[in-house]
Design a protein around this motif. Structure first.
Motif, mmCIF file in Angstrom:
data_model
loop_
_atom_site.group_PDB
_atom_site.id
_atom_site.type_symbol
_atom_site.label_atom_id
_atom_site.label_comp_id
_atom_site.label_asym_id
_atom_site.label_seq_id
_atom_site.Cartn_x
_atom_site.Cartn_y
_atom_site.Cartn_z
ATOM 1 N N GLN A 1 36.003 42.634 43.200
ATOM 2 C CA GLN A 1 36.345 43.587 42.148
ATOM 3 C C GLN A 1 37.745 43.316 41.609
ATOM 4 O OE1 GLN A 1 35.957 47.350 44.104
ATOM 5 N NE2 GLN A 1 33.761 47.546 43.694
ATOM 6 N N GLU B 1 37.693 40.351 39.373
ATOM 7 C CA GLU B 1 37.130 40.705 38.068
ATOM 8 C C GLU B 1 38.146 41.471 37.227
ATOM 9 O OE1 GLU B 1 33.530 42.823 38.937
ATOM 10 O OE2 GLU B 1 32.549 41.046 39.766
ATOM 11 N N GLU C 1 39.647 40.321 33.679
ATOM 12 C CA GLU C 1 39.590 41.186 32.501
ATOM 13 C C GLU C 1 40.987 41.379 31.903
ATOM 14 O OE1 GLU C 1 38.492 43.601 29.393
ATOM 15 O OE2 GLU C 1 37.276 42.269 30.623
#
Length: 143
Positions: free
Chosen positions: A18, A21, A25
């Motif tokens: 996570q 990610e 982003e």
């Protein structure tokens, strides 16, 4: 016990994924806005301007974050400067920051303090190994 260790390891791997990610982003967002923001080269001489630190052990986190955003909005009414928020990566904290950013109709650049992330990873390692165990600091590929 092995099942519990496997569950914890899987949870830690999911959290690391996570975080990867989120970093990806943030990198995409930064690259998309890069033409409007000049790069900041950090050196020993670089000093933050108009930084304001705040914390409380009495007031709820949401109220503290709201106070910080209100203070930042008052000091930057034209929203001419970018807003950067340094956090330790706690999900609740990120949710509150994003809610305040939406309330103020601004975008913020969130920087996650990697030291806190490392501390949480070490805590996870020590929860799986006895104190001072050499295996807690040995990379998984070496075992």
């Amino acid at each position: 016990m092995l099942e519990e260790l496997e569950r914890r390891e899987n949870a830690a791997r999911e959290r690391v994924e996570q975080l990867r990610e989120q970093i990806a982003e943030l990198t995409r967002r930064l690259e998309a806005e890069e033409d409007g923001v000049s790069r900041l080269v950090i050196t020993r001489e670089t000093r933050a301007e108009r930084k304001w630190l705040c914390g409380s052990i009495i007031t709820a986190l949401g109220a503290v974050i709201a106070k910080v955003f209100d203070h930042a909005a008052a000091g930057n009414p034209a929203r001419a400067r970018p807003w950067v928020v340094l956090v330790d990566g706690a999900r609740h904290q990120l949710d509150l920051i994003n809610a305040e950013a939406a309330r103020h109709h601004i975008s913020v650049h969130i920087v996650i303090d990697f030291v806190h992330v490392l501390e949480k990873l070490w805590a996870a390692a020590w929860s799986l190994h006895p104190p001072a165990a050499a295996t807690a600091s040995t990379p998984a590929s070496a075992t």
